[in-house]
Design an enzyme around this catalytic site. Structure first.
Site, PDB file in Angstrom:
ATOM      1  N   HIS A 108      15.360 -31.939  60.095  1.00  0.00           N
ATOM      2  CA  HIS A 108      15.450 -31.493  58.701  1.00  0.00           C
ATOM      3  C   HIS A 108      16.212 -30.170  58.680  1.00  0.00           C
ATOM      4  CE1 HIS A 108      13.545 -34.205  55.934  1.00  0.00           C
ATOM      5  NE2 HIS A 108      12.649 -34.489  56.849  1.00  0.00           N
ATOM      6  N   TYR A 307      29.708 -38.086  44.959  1.00  0.00           N
ATOM      7  CA  TYR A 307      28.786 -37.671  43.902  1.00  0.00           C
ATOM      8  C   TYR A 307      29.542 -36.908  42.816  1.00  0.00           C
ATOM      9  CZ  TYR A 307      25.284 -38.406  47.618  1.00  0.00           C
ATOM     10  OH  TYR A 307      24.512 -38.918  48.623  1.00  0.00           O
ATOM     11  N   GLU A 382       8.532 -20.134  54.706  1.00  0.00           N
ATOM     12  CA  GLU A 382       7.679 -21.130  54.046  1.00  0.00           C
ATOM     13  C   GLU A 382       6.964 -20.613  52.800  1.00  0.00           C
ATOM     14  OE1 GLU A 382       5.729 -22.046  57.735  1.00  0.00           O
ATOM     15  OE2 GLU A 382       6.440 -24.128  57.651  1.00  0.00           O
TER      16      GLU A 382
END
Ligand code: NI
Length: 408
Positions: A108, A307, A382
Site C-alpha cells: 500500500h 480517467y 496515522e
C-alpha cells in the site's frame, strides 16, 4: 451536535481501532481487482455497525447503506456517499516497521489502506449519530476496487451504487504526505488531471545505415516528433491551462548500422480542463501527420482515454471546508492549493454527482514521514485517520442538516 468537537472526540476514541484496521490491511495488501480479504473486512466492520451491506459489486466492491432517522430533517431525506479505494500497488515494501507488507512485491504505497480505515471510521461515527436518532439523511459508504487501474469507480457506478436511494452529494479523501498531519486541503474546481494514454507508431523505410538517402529513417522522424510534441503544450494551449505530455517509452531499430523502419512510442497526456482534453488528440494527430508526411514517413496515432479530470463542486468544497474548520480549526484548512496533474477515478463520481475530494495531510518530516506516494518507503502519520474520519463524517452530517436551498 452543536458542540463542534463532538465528532472529533468520537474519532479520537476510535483512533486505536482505525490504526489496527489500517495496519491489518497494510500487512495484507491486495492488487486492484483482487481485494478479497480487504473487502471482506470492510463488509464485516459495516455489518457490526448495523449497516446494510452489498458485496461483490463490480468484482470486489462493497456498498454500505446507513439509513437516516425518519422525520429528523422534516422534508425529503437526502443521501450522501463517502468513497474509499482499496487497492495496493506492485511495489516491494522497503519500510522498516512492524506493520510492513507481508506480501512480496505488493504494497500500500498510495495510502488506500488509510482511506479504507478513514471511511470505516466515518461509518462508525455516523452509525453512532444514527443510534441517537440524530442522523437527518442517508449515508452510503462506497468501497471500490482498482483505483490504480483499470478503475473501479466507473463499473461501480454502472452497477448502480449512486441510485436507490439516489446520491445527492459525494465525498472522497486521499492521504496527502506533502501536507503536514493535522491539516487538510479542499480545493474548488479542478483538483486532479485527466490521465489519457497516447500511442504513436512511425513507419518509415528500412535500409543500410550507410545509405540514408535510400531509406526513410523512422528514428529521425521520431526525434522530430518528440520535440515538436512539446509545442502542443507551449504553443497550442492557453498558458493558463496546464497540460503535460510525457513520452514514457520509445522502441525501434535493430542494429547500429541498420536504419529503423518503425518506431513505437507511448506516453501520458494530462490536463485539468475537460474542454482542452477534448481538443488535444486532434491537435496531436495534425502535427504528427505534418511531420511524418513532410519527411516521407507515415504515422498511426491512438488516443486511449483514461480517467477524466477530478473537478470539485465549489459549493460542496466550501461546505466541506467549513466542516473541516469545525474539526481542526480554520487555520488548518487550506483552500488555495496547486492542483496536481496526478489522476483519480473518483472523477467519474464527480461527473455524476456534485462533491469534493479532500486531501488529508499525513506528512511528518520530524518522524521521517516524507516519502511521496508510490515510493517503496511511503508511509503516513496515522493521526490522519481520525482527522479524516471526523472531517468526512462532519461534512456528511452538515450537508444532511443544512437547508437544501443553496446546496445541490
Ligand atoms: Ni491513490
Amino acid at each position: 451536535m452543536s458542540s463542534q468537537c463532538v465528532l472529533l472526540e468520537n474519532a479520537r476514541r476510535i483512533e486505536p481501532r482505525l490504526i489496527e484496521i489500517r495496519r491489518a490491511i497494510h500487512m495484507n495488501p491486495e492488487l486492484g481487482g483482487m481485494e478479497f480479504k480487504t473487502s471482506r473486512l470492510v463488509a464485516q466492520v459495516l455489518r457490526e455497525l448495523g449497516i446494510e451491506v452489498v458485496e461483490n459489486i463490480a468484482g470486489t466492491g462493497v456498498l454500505g447503506l446507513l439509513k437516516g432517522a425518519a422525520g429528523v430533517a422534516g422534508s425529503r431525506m437526502r443521501t450522501v456517499a463517502i468513497r474509499a479505494d482499496m487497492d495496493a500497488l506492485p511495489i516491494q515494501d522497503k519500510k522498516d516497521v512492524p506493520y510492513r507488507s507481508r506480501v512480496p512485491g505488493v504494497m500500500h504505497a498510495c495510502g488506500h489502506d488509510g482511506h479504507v480505515a478513514m471511511v470505516l471510521g466515518a461509518a462508525m461515527i455516523l452509525a453512532g449519530v444514527r443510534g441517537e436518532n440524530k442522523l437527518p439523511g442517508n449515508v452510503k459508504f462506497i468501497f471500490q476496487p482498482a483505483e490504480e487501474g483499470p478503475g473501479g469507480a466507473k463499473p461501480m457506478i454502472e452497477a448502480g451504487v449512486l441510485e436507490n436511494p439516489g446520491v445527492d452529494m459525494i465525498l472522497g479523501a486521499h492521504i496527502w504526505p506533502e501536507i503536514p498531519v493535522g491539516r487538510v486541503a479542499i480545493k474548488s474546481g479542478a483538483a486532479l488531471a485527466s490521465t489519457d494514454e497516447i500511442r504513436i507508431v512511425i513507419k518509415g523505410e528500412g535500409g543500410h545505415g550507410a545509405a540514408p538517402h535510400r531509406a526513410v529513417d523512422a528514428i529521425v522522424v521520431a526525434a522530430q516528433v518528440i520535440n515538436a510534441l512539446q509545442t502542443i503544450v507551449s504553443r497550442e494551449v492557453s498558458p493558463t491551462s496546464p497540460v503535460v505530455l510525457t513520452i514514457g517509452t520509445i522502441q525501434g531499430g535493430y542494429r547500429h548500422n541498420v536504419i529503423a523502419d518503425e518506431v513505437t512510442m507511448t506516453g501520458t497526456l494530462r490536463t485539468l480542463n475537460p474542454v482542452v482534453r477534448m481538443e488535444l488528440p486532434g491537435k496531436i494527430d495534425r502535427l504528427l501527420r505534418g511531420i511524418a508526411g513532410g519527411m516521407g514517413a507515415s504515422v498511426e496515432f491512438t488516443h486511449i482515454p483514461g480517467y477524466p479530470p477530478t473537478v470539485n463542486d465549489s459549493r460542496i468544497a466550501e461546505l466541506a471546508s467549513r466542516s473541516a474548520a469545525k474539526v481542526i480549526g480554520g487555520a488548518n484548512v487550506i483552500r488555495e492549493i496547486e492542483p496536481s496533474l496526478g489522476g483519480e477515478d473518483f472523477s467519474y463520481f464527480l461527473e455524476r454527482v456534485p462533491g469534493a475530494f479532500i486531501m488529508v495531510g499525513a506528512g511528518n518530516p520530524e518522524a521521517g514521514i516524507t516519502f511521496p506516494s508510490h515510493h517503496p518507503r511511503f508511509d503516513f502519520d496515522e493521526r490522519a485517520l481520525a482527522t479524516g474520519a471526523a472531517i468526512l463524517s462532519q461534512a456528511a452530517f452538515d450537508y444532511l442538516s443544512e437547508s437544501s436551498d443553496f446546496l445541490p
